[in-house]
Write a protein that holds these residues in place. Sequence first.
Motif, mmCIF file in Angstrom:
data_model
loop_
_atom_site.group_PDB
_atom_site.id
_atom_site.type_symbol
_atom_site.label_atom_id
_atom_site.label_comp_id
_atom_site.label_asym_id
_atom_site.label_seq_id
_atom_site.Cartn_x
_atom_site.Cartn_y
_atom_site.Cartn_z
ATOM 1 N N TYR A 246 0.633 -0.821 -0.380
ATOM 2 C CA TYR A 246 0.283 -0.022 0.057
ATOM 3 C C TYR A 246 0.877 0.995 0.191
ATOM 4 O O TYR A 246 1.386 1.486 0.953
ATOM 5 N N CYS A 247 0.116 1.963 -1.332
ATOM 6 C CA CYS A 247 1.708 3.644 -0.596
ATOM 7 C C CYS A 247 0.917 4.569 -0.156
ATOM 8 O O CYS A 247 -0.938 4.802 -0.925
ATOM 9 N N PRO A 248 1.487 5.087 1.040
ATOM 10 C CA PRO A 248 -0.291 5.846 1.610
ATOM 11 C C PRO A 248 -0.072 6.875 0.844
ATOM 12 O O PRO A 248 -0.638 8.180 1.414
ATOM 13 N N CYS A 249 0.729 7.107 -0.076
ATOM 14 C CA CYS A 249 1.630 9.061 -0.968
ATOM 15 C C CYS A 249 -0.848 9.119 -1.422
ATOM 16 O O CYS A 249 -0.792 10.481 -0.870
ATOM 17 N N HIS A 250 -0.825 8.461 -1.662
ATOM 18 C CA HIS A 250 -2.064 9.350 -3.076
ATOM 19 C C HIS A 250 -2.610 7.665 -2.868
ATOM 20 O O HIS A 250 -3.549 7.759 -3.574
ATOM 21 N N GLY A 251 -2.525 6.521 -2.330
ATOM 22 C CA GLY A 251 -3.265 5.405 -2.014
ATOM 23 C C GLY A 251 -2.969 4.416 -2.917
ATOM 24 O O GLY A 251 -4.476 3.425 -3.409
ATOM 25 N N SER A 252 -1.991 4.140 -3.359
ATOM 26 C CA SER A 252 -2.570 3.691 -4.651
ATOM 27 C C SER A 252 -2.210 2.079 -4.066
ATOM 28 O O SER A 252 -1.401 1.695 -3.121
ATOM 29 N N LYS A 253 -2.863 0.896 -4.516
ATOM 30 C CA LYS A 253 -2.342 -0.412 -4.205
ATOM 31 C C LYS A 253 -2.408 -1.788 -4.251
ATOM 32 O O LYS A 253 -2.221 -1.375 -6.108
HETATM 33 S S1 FES Z 1 3.334 7.974 -4.840
HETATM 34 FE FE1 FES Z 1 2.219 6.072 -4.314
HETATM 35 S S2 FES Z 1 0.597 6.513 -4.648
HETATM 36 FE FE2 FES Z 1 1.443 8.511 -5.408
#
Ligand code: FES
Length: 199
Positions: free
Chosen positions: A153-160
């Motif tokens: 999970y990428c908390p920066c902008h919510g990518s999974k």
């Molecule tokens: S950098 Fe991972 S969702 Fe934007």
Amino acid sequence: MSDGSVNPGRRNFLIGATTVVGTAGVVGVAVPFLGSFNPSARTLAAGAPIKIDIGKLQPGEILGPLRAWRDKPIFIIKRTEEMLAILNSRNERLADPDSDRLQQPDYAKNDTRSIRPEVLVLIGLCTHLSCSPKFRPTIQPQDFDANWLGGFYCPCHGSKFDMAGRVYSGVPAPSNLEVPPHYYESDSVIVIGEDGGVA
Ligand code: FES
């Protein structure tokens, strides 16, 4: 349902161990770079291949982020049998389930995105804006996904991303996490940065 054999304490230990990669005299730490192979920062940044010993990596654990090949963070995950059993059970949620967007070498364009089914090697940079995705292996509801099957999970902008680094549909990241070129020099040693002549 939990992820069974995963030991969060040991997992964190291994992640922490990567901050002392190459440090001599650290007792009991799983130093992943081979003892005879201690690359300089300049060597890593230049993209020279690196050798990592995964002999101590247990099912459910991650080794990384290792700032290694091309100075990019490398994740090495040893998946459990449970993780592999459900890996392709709900591929409709994924944007590129068959890995058609060239984010991996040909030998990792398969349903586990790996050479050995249990060992996943990734570049740990979100394909949106290069934040570091978090390892979230637990198969249970999360605050960002009520039907979470484990993954990143990428908390920066919510990518999974799933447990093969494949991106979910409808998130900011446009593509799967990248698999770097790699091969096995021996049963426990992975060389990252070269294909070993099989690409
Ligand atoms: S950098 Fe991972 S969702 Fe934007």
